[in-house]
Design a protein around this motif. Structure first.
Motif, PDB file in Angstrom:
ATOM      1  N   PRO A  15       0.803  -1.228   0.000  1.00  0.00           N
ATOM      2  CA  PRO A  15       0.000   0.000   0.000  1.00  0.00           C
ATOM      3  C   PRO A  15       0.832   1.272   0.000  1.00  0.00           C
ATOM      4  N   GLN A  16       1.993   1.242   0.625  1.00  0.00           N
ATOM      5  CA  GLN A  16       2.824   2.448   0.624  1.00  0.00           C
ATOM      6  C   GLN A  16       3.296   2.783  -0.784  1.00  0.00           C
ATOM      7  N   ILE A  17       3.635   1.761  -1.560  1.00  0.00           N
ATOM      8  CA  ILE A  17       4.048   2.005  -2.945  1.00  0.00           C
ATOM      9  C   ILE A  17       2.862   2.490  -3.774  1.00  0.00           C
ATOM     10  N   LEU A  18       1.710   1.822  -3.654  1.00  0.00           N
ATOM     11  CA  LEU A  18       0.547   2.164  -4.474  1.00  0.00           C
ATOM     12  C   LEU A  18       0.016   3.559  -4.182  1.00  0.00           C
ATOM     13  N   LEU A  19       0.048   3.964  -2.920  1.00  0.00           N
ATOM     14  CA  LEU A  19      -0.510   5.266  -2.539  1.00  0.00           C
ATOM     15  C   LEU A  19       0.484   6.409  -2.705  1.00  0.00           C
ATOM     16  N   GLY A  20       1.774   6.103  -2.765  1.00  0.00           N
ATOM     17  CA  GLY A  20       2.767   7.170  -2.800  1.00  0.00           C
ATOM     18  C   GLY A  20       3.441   7.381  -4.142  1.00  0.00           C
ATOM     19  N   ARG A  21       3.042   6.642  -5.165  1.00  0.00           N
ATOM     20  CA  ARG A  21       3.710   6.745  -6.456  1.00  0.00           C
ATOM     21  C   ARG A  21       3.182   7.945  -7.249  1.00  0.00           C
ATOM     22  N   SER A  22       3.725   8.139  -8.442  1.00  0.00           N
ATOM     23  CA  SER A  22       3.347   9.312  -9.236  1.00  0.00           C
ATOM     24  C   SER A  22       1.914   9.229  -9.750  1.00  0.00           C
ATOM     25  N   ASN A  23       1.403   8.005  -9.943  1.00  0.00           N
ATOM     26  CA  ASN A  23      -0.002   7.826 -10.308  1.00  0.00           C
ATOM     27  C   ASN A  23      -0.690   7.041  -9.186  1.00  0.00           C
ATOM     28  N   PRO A  24      -0.913   7.675  -8.045  1.00  0.00           N
ATOM     29  CA  PRO A  24      -1.309   6.934  -6.847  1.00  0.00           C
ATOM     30  C   PRO A  24      -2.696   6.319  -6.930  1.00  0.00           C
ATOM     31  N   ALA A  25      -2.849   5.226  -6.190  1.00  0.00           N
ATOM     32  CA  ALA A  25      -4.178   4.662  -5.976  1.00  0.00           C
ATOM     33  C   ALA A  25      -4.961   5.588  -5.057  1.00  0.00           C
ATOM     34  N   ARG A  26      -6.277   5.493  -5.146  1.00  0.00           N
ATOM     35  CA  ARG A  26      -7.110   6.264  -4.225  1.00  0.00           C
ATOM     36  C   ARG A  26      -7.054   5.682  -2.813  1.00  0.00           C
ATOM     37  N   ALA A  27      -7.136   4.346  -2.730  1.00  0.00           N
ATOM     38  CA  ALA A  27      -7.190   3.718  -1.409  1.00  0.00           C
ATOM     39  C   ALA A  27      -6.760   2.271  -1.508  1.00  0.00           C
ATOM     40  N   PHE A  28      -6.341   1.738  -0.381  1.00  0.00           N
ATOM     41  CA  PHE A  28      -5.995   0.333  -0.223  1.00  0.00           C
ATOM     42  C   PHE A  28      -6.716  -0.164   1.013  1.00  0.00           C
ATOM     43  N   ILE A  29      -7.417  -1.282   0.879  1.00  0.00           N
ATOM     44  CA  ILE A  29      -8.117  -1.881   2.008  1.00  0.00           C
ATOM     45  C   ILE A  29      -7.402  -3.179   2.338  1.00  0.00           C
ATOM     46  N   GLY A  30      -6.946  -3.314   3.566  1.00  0.00           N
ATOM     47  CA  GLY A  30      -6.195  -4.509   3.935  1.00  0.00           C
ATOM     48  C   GLY A  30      -6.340  -4.836   5.406  1.00  0.00           C
ATOM     49  N   HIS A  31      -5.540  -5.788   5.851  1.00  0.00           N
ATOM     50  CA  HIS A  31      -5.635  -6.303   7.218  1.00  0.00           C
ATOM     51  C   HIS A  31      -4.301  -6.145   7.940  1.00  0.00           C
ATOM     52  N   VAL A  32      -4.403  -5.934   9.251  1.00  0.00           N
ATOM     53  CA  VAL A  32      -3.217  -5.800  10.088  1.00  0.00           C
ATOM     54  C   VAL A  32      -2.876  -7.130  10.760  1.00  0.00           C
ATOM     55  N   ALA A  43      -9.555  -5.501  12.513  1.00  0.00           N
ATOM     56  CA  ALA A  43      -8.209  -5.289  11.986  1.00  0.00           C
ATOM     57  C   ALA A  43      -8.191  -5.026  10.491  1.00  0.00           C
ATOM     58  N   MET A  44      -9.354  -4.905   9.857  1.00  0.00           N
ATOM     59  CA  MET A  44      -9.395  -4.447   8.474  1.00  0.00           C
ATOM     60  C   MET A  44      -9.417  -2.918   8.469  1.00  0.00           C
ATOM     61  N   VAL A  45      -8.542  -2.307   7.683  1.00  0.00           N
ATOM     62  CA  VAL A  45      -8.394  -0.853   7.718  1.00  0.00           C
ATOM     63  C   VAL A  45      -8.348  -0.281   6.307  1.00  0.00           C
ATOM     64  N   ILE A  46      -8.678   0.998   6.221  1.00  0.00           N
ATOM     65  CA  ILE A  46      -8.547   1.757   4.977  1.00  0.00           C
ATOM     66  C   ILE A  46      -7.262   2.569   5.048  1.00  0.00           C
ATOM     67  N   LEU A  47      -6.414   2.433   4.053  1.00  0.00           N
ATOM     68  CA  LEU A  47      -5.261   3.301   3.873  1.00  0.00           C
ATOM     69  C   LEU A  47      -5.563   4.230   2.707  1.00  0.00           C
TER      70      LEU A  47
END
Length: 478
Positions: A365-382, A467-471
């Motif tokens: 998620p850090q790569i997907l959200l922080g790149r030049s064409n970022p994703a809007r959101a990532f939903i995952g588990h801790v 433990a499911m969260v929105i990034l």
């Protein structure tokens, strides 16, 4: 110690059977992967874990009917930011985001000088701090007034900071009373994300070609349950909807490989991606190495995701990815399940090793959200997902409808609601489980037979689901 990933592809395509009888091996199965599925027996003393009064009572999350909760710009709904509190910062400045990254200050200004809240570890449960312009602190109850008033809490809250600064546990708690997201990015990544958030993700893709990718290592491995209970049901919903084109978009069996996933991401340009698999939680004896690949998907060939290759294949700006895998969102310094699992099992050792990684966000998620064409959101588990959460251990019935409804019936509505609101159906299901847990605790106090086992079961499911969260920002939508 679990073995490392070895071996060639082995899955053979075959028709999917109906759900198997509930596993009778007496083990808890999870989607953690330490070189094999991490599982283990219930610890003999885990009734003590179950009877601890350490979960919040369920919320009553209903807004007045005249308020449109999808309109976060409405001052009765509102959006705000949560930052770590800082005793070294003058009190008068803590009412502002003066210590936040410049991109966050820009976002707050763009959204009408939105309210700024502060996280403090010494606050009582269910309260969050806000400072007045003169520096006076005010600790506000989450279940009090809503909106952007001086003593209110907005429905939409964005946590800015790492889990070591603002713990995952705080995000879990907030999710019971608000629509919550988190941004844990370096300054350049944060700036790129905020610029797209303000600019509305120009050149984004219309979400008509989803990609659903699901591994299945066969019963009793938990990937079989995830495929049957989530991936297949979600795929069928899209497949019967003429607004979507699913041909080539449902990847299972021999197509549940990382190369097939990368190809589909590149060819279909999906605005929505859903994956279910084990998540990497190895090597157990090397926290730094585990952190570098934490939560990455393990495919049907039992090989680990090539992060640069797969993430680069998804060139879509403004997409949303849901990854049902252990630690796909990150890890915590202490697992809520450590006292539940029998010592010496692969699961117990895995949970201990994940805790040694410390509180952090996962790399995907850090790569997907922080790149030049970022994703809007990532939903995952801790934490890991347990089989008890996906299928009732008493009746054998699948209990995944809340996930499918959130991802299809809500997130993909033609009105395109904000992602925080779309996942409200999911957290409503958490609230019901919390109520069941509270009832079981009362029954323990009354010495009603079977109540400790009921408490243990409901606590496991509630903690797993929490433990499911929105990034990403909770106001984004497809």
């Amino acid at each position: 110690m679990c073995p490392r990933i070895i071996g060639p592809p082995w899955m053979v395509r075959s028709p999917m059977p109906e759900p198997d009888p509930f596993p009778s091996d007496g083990l808890l199965h999870t989607n953690a992967w330490c070189g094999e599925e991490a599982n283990g027996p219930i610890a003999p003393g885990s009734i003590g874990w179950a009877s601890r009064h350490d979960l919040s009572r369920p919320r009553q999350f209903m807004a007045p009917k005249q308020i449109d909760l999808s309109n976060w710009r409405d001052p009765r709904v509102g959006w705000g930011v949560i930052l770590p509190d800082r005793d070294d910062l003058p009190a008068a400045k803590r009412s502002t985001a003066a210590d936040a990254p410049e991109s966050i200050q820009k976002l707050i200004a763009h959204r009408g000088s939105a309210p700024v809240f502060r996280y403090r570890s010494d606050l009582d449960d269910g309260r969050i701090r806000r400072y007045a312009a003169d520096g006076q602190p005010l600790d506000i109850q989450l279940r009090g007034a809503r909106g952007i008033g001086p003593t209110s809490v907005p429905y939409y809250l964005l946590i800015v900071g790492s889990p070591s600064q603002i713990p995952w546990k705080m995000q879990y708690r907030l999710q019971l009373d608000a629509f919550v997201g988190r941004l844990d990015l370096d300054p350049p990544g944060l700036e790129r994300y905020v610029d797209c958030l303000i600019g509305g993700w120009p050149n984004n893709t219309v979400p008509r070609t989803p990609v659903i990718w699901a591994t299945d290592h066969g019963h009793p491995d938990i990937t079989h349950l995830m495929r049957k209970g989530i991936a297949e049901k979600l795929s069928k919903r899209f497949d019967t909807d003429t607004d979507f084109q699913m041909t080539g978009g449902f990847l299972v069996d021999e197509n549940a490989s990382h190369s097939a996933l990368a190809f589909a991401l590149a060819q279909r340009n999906p605005a929505f991606v859903m994956t279910s698999s084990h998540g990497a939680t190895f090597p157990l004896n090397n926290p730094n190495a585990m952190r570098a690949q934490l939560g990455l998907m393990v495919d049907n060939n039992k090989t680990l995701m090539d992060l640069p290759k797969v993430s680069a294949a998804w060139k879509v700006a403004g997409g949303i990815w849901y990854a049902h895998a252990c630690c796909s969102a990150g890890a915590d310094g202490v697992s809520a399940f450590q006292r539940l699992v029998g010592a010496g099992s692969s699961l117990a050792e895995t949970l201990k090793s994940i805790a040694n990684v410390g509180a952090c966000s996962a790399p995907l998620p850090q790569i997907l959200l922080g790149r030049s064409n970022p994703a809007r959101a990532f939903i995952g588990h801790v934490e890991p997902t347990f089989d008890w959460t996906l299928r009732d251990p008493i009746t054998g019935q699948l209990t995944t409808a809340h996930i499918v409804e959130s991802l299809y019936d809500q997130l993909h509505l033609k009105t395109r609601p904000p992602i925080g609101l779309a996942l409200n159906r999911y957290f409503d299901a958490v609230a019901g489980t919390l109520l069941d847990y509270a009832d079981a605790i009362d029954e323990i106090d009354a010495q009603i037979p079977g109540s400790p086992e009921r408490a243990r079961r409901n606590k496991l499911v509630a903690l797993d689901r929490l433990a499911m969260v929105i990034l990403g920002d909770p106001t984004v939508s497809l």
